[in-house]
Design an enzyme around this catalytic site. Structure first.
Site, short mmCIF file in Angstrom:
data_model
loop_
_atom_site.label_atom_id
_atom_site.label_comp_id
_atom_site.label_asym_id
_atom_site.label_seq_id
_atom_site.Cartn_x
_atom_site.Cartn_y
_atom_site.Cartn_z
N SER A 40 49.00 21.47 52.72
CA SER A 40 47.56 21.43 52.50
C SER A 40 47.05 22.81 52.06
O SER A 40 47.56 23.36 51.08
CB SER A 40 46.85 20.93 53.76
OG SER A 40 45.50 20.62 53.49
N ASP B 132 47.29 11.75 46.55
CA ASP B 132 47.04 12.56 47.75
C ASP B 132 45.70 12.14 48.37
O ASP B 132 44.66 12.15 47.72
CB ASP B 132 47.01 14.03 47.37
CG ASP B 132 46.78 14.94 48.55
OD1 ASP B 132 45.62 14.99 49.03
OD2 ASP B 132 47.72 15.59 49.01
N HIS C 183 48.99 12.77 52.72
CA HIS C 183 48.63 14.15 52.37
C HIS C 183 49.88 15.00 52.61
O HIS C 183 50.80 14.95 51.81
CB HIS C 183 47.42 14.60 53.19
CG HIS C 183 46.89 15.94 52.82
ND1 HIS C 183 46.73 16.35 51.51
CD2 HIS C 183 46.45 16.98 53.58
CE1 HIS C 183 46.23 17.57 51.48
NE2 HIS C 183 46.06 17.98 52.72
#
Length: 387
Positions: A173, A272, A327
């Protein structure tokens, strides 16, 4: 989105997929504050250290934690009261899974490596570099992410990284973005005889419009870049090659990637979920969407892959992009060692690339949603809406 909600959403988003096994001990860099390396609230930076074993103990994985960004001064003030802006509440130990796991069943090729999990407490992907603190509601807020990274690398070199036999910089991330931004810097600090590679996970945030055609994510990144004075904390080659008015682009992966010289392996979902919720602003969870939303959703893959072209075309570098609604993928099962593209998992594809194993493929791009049947093992299919 408020800092507290963002932090909570990020944790809820990751926790279902993390199967922790390795335990790391907290190392608090109290002396680093003298150099200006501090979290948003002025507390010292920190990392967790999990020692490796056997012949691989001298190989290092350095993971940069993720957790979004603070988008304005007030948001950073709120963030400074959380674990994403302060080290005051860090626990003595922490557990890690996936690529950081010590269980060979989960992480066959890297389970014995030494792991460093660098805590994220600056709100700008370890890039802020502002000398003077700002004051919000009577409290000083510090933008010192770059100095935090410098202090961490200094300390790691002193305790053994200097003599490592290999090093991998990774993160997911906002930590995945950090990996793109700082991989060449990390390479420059580690002795030249030590091979260094990068594994950014879910950090290829796309400079793209939302469903209304507005470039909202661009405006947010621009503000963070200028607010925290990130010009001295991102990829130097990108900065040197970009006109002054566009240098904010060096705070995004798609513009930084062409300037990265260190070997790098991209791990990302083509759908995503953070990007669907926060960049595209889809507003639904596929397939539970109306016809217009599903059209926007299906078109997103082309937008993402167009932005990803520098990585797809780069000779020698690796890549694994699947069509699963997730993610971060490197921190646990089933994403690290269960989702398949071309019959290979992310773990196996990265290992084939890293160890130069020609029996497998080192660059894989998935087909469109919902063709990949292995994605049905994801617990995260319905968790990203409104995130």
């Amino acid at each position: 989105m408020s800092t507290v909600f963002a932090a909570l959403a990020y944790l809820l988003f990751l926790l279902p997929s993390i199967n922790a096994a390795r335990v790391g001990n907290l190392v608090l860099l109290r002396n680093a504050t003298a150099t200006g390396a501090v979290c948003l609230d002025g507390t010292p930076p920190a990392f967790y250290l999990g020692n490796g074993t056997g012949s691989d103990a001298n190989k290092w994985i350095v993971h940069l934690e993720g957790g979004g960004w603070c988008y304005d001064e007030s948001d950073c003030y709120g963030r400074s009261k959380t674990h994403l802006g302060s080290s005051a509440s860090y626990t003595p130990t922490a557990e890690f899974g996936g690529f950081l796991d010590s269980d060979p069943k989960v992480n066959p090729k890297f389970s014995n490596w030494t792991v460093v999990y660098v805590k994220y407490c600056d709100g700008a992907s370890f890039s802020g570099n502002k000398a003077e603190p700002i004051t919000v509601e009577g409290k000083r807020i510090y933008f010192r992410g770059h100095l935090v990274l410098v202090a961490v690398v200094d300390y790691l070199l002193a305790i053994g990284l200097q003599d490592a036999s290999a090093a991998i910089l990774t993160g997911c991330s906002a930590g995945g973005l950090s990996t793109y931004l700082h991989l060449d810097y990390f390479r420059s600090r580690v002795p030249s005889q030590i091979p260094v590679h990068g594994l950014p996970d879910a950090g290829y945030f796309t400079d793209a419009p939302n469903t209304e055609g507005q470039m909202e994510i661009r405006a947010k990144y621009q503000y963070v870049y200028h607010m925290q004075n990130c010009s001295g904390g991102v990829n130097a080659a990108c900065m040197d090659s970009t006109p002054a008015m566009d240098q904010w682009q060096c705070f995004m992966a798609q513009y930084t990637y062409p300037h990265i010289k260190t070997p790098i392996f991209v791990l990302n979902s083509e759908y995503d979920t953070w990007q669907l919720g926060n960049i595209l602003e889809l507003g639904c969870t596929p397939p539970h969407c109306n016809a217009t939303q599903m059209k926007d959703f299906m078109m997103w893959r082309a937008t993402f892959l167009k932005a990803l072209q520098p990585a797809i075309a780069a000779p020698g570098n690796g890549l694994f992009t699947d069509s699963c609604l997730v993610h971060c993928q490197s921190l646990g099962a089933p994403s690290w060692n269960g989702f398949l593209v071309g019959g290979q998992t992310a773990h196996d594809t990265f290992a084939d690339w890293y160890f130069q194993d020609s029996s497998g493929k080192s660059k894989l791009v998935d087909g469109p949603y919902p063709e990949n049947q292995s994605c049905k093992g994801s617990i995260l299919l319905d968790t990203y809406a409104d995130f």
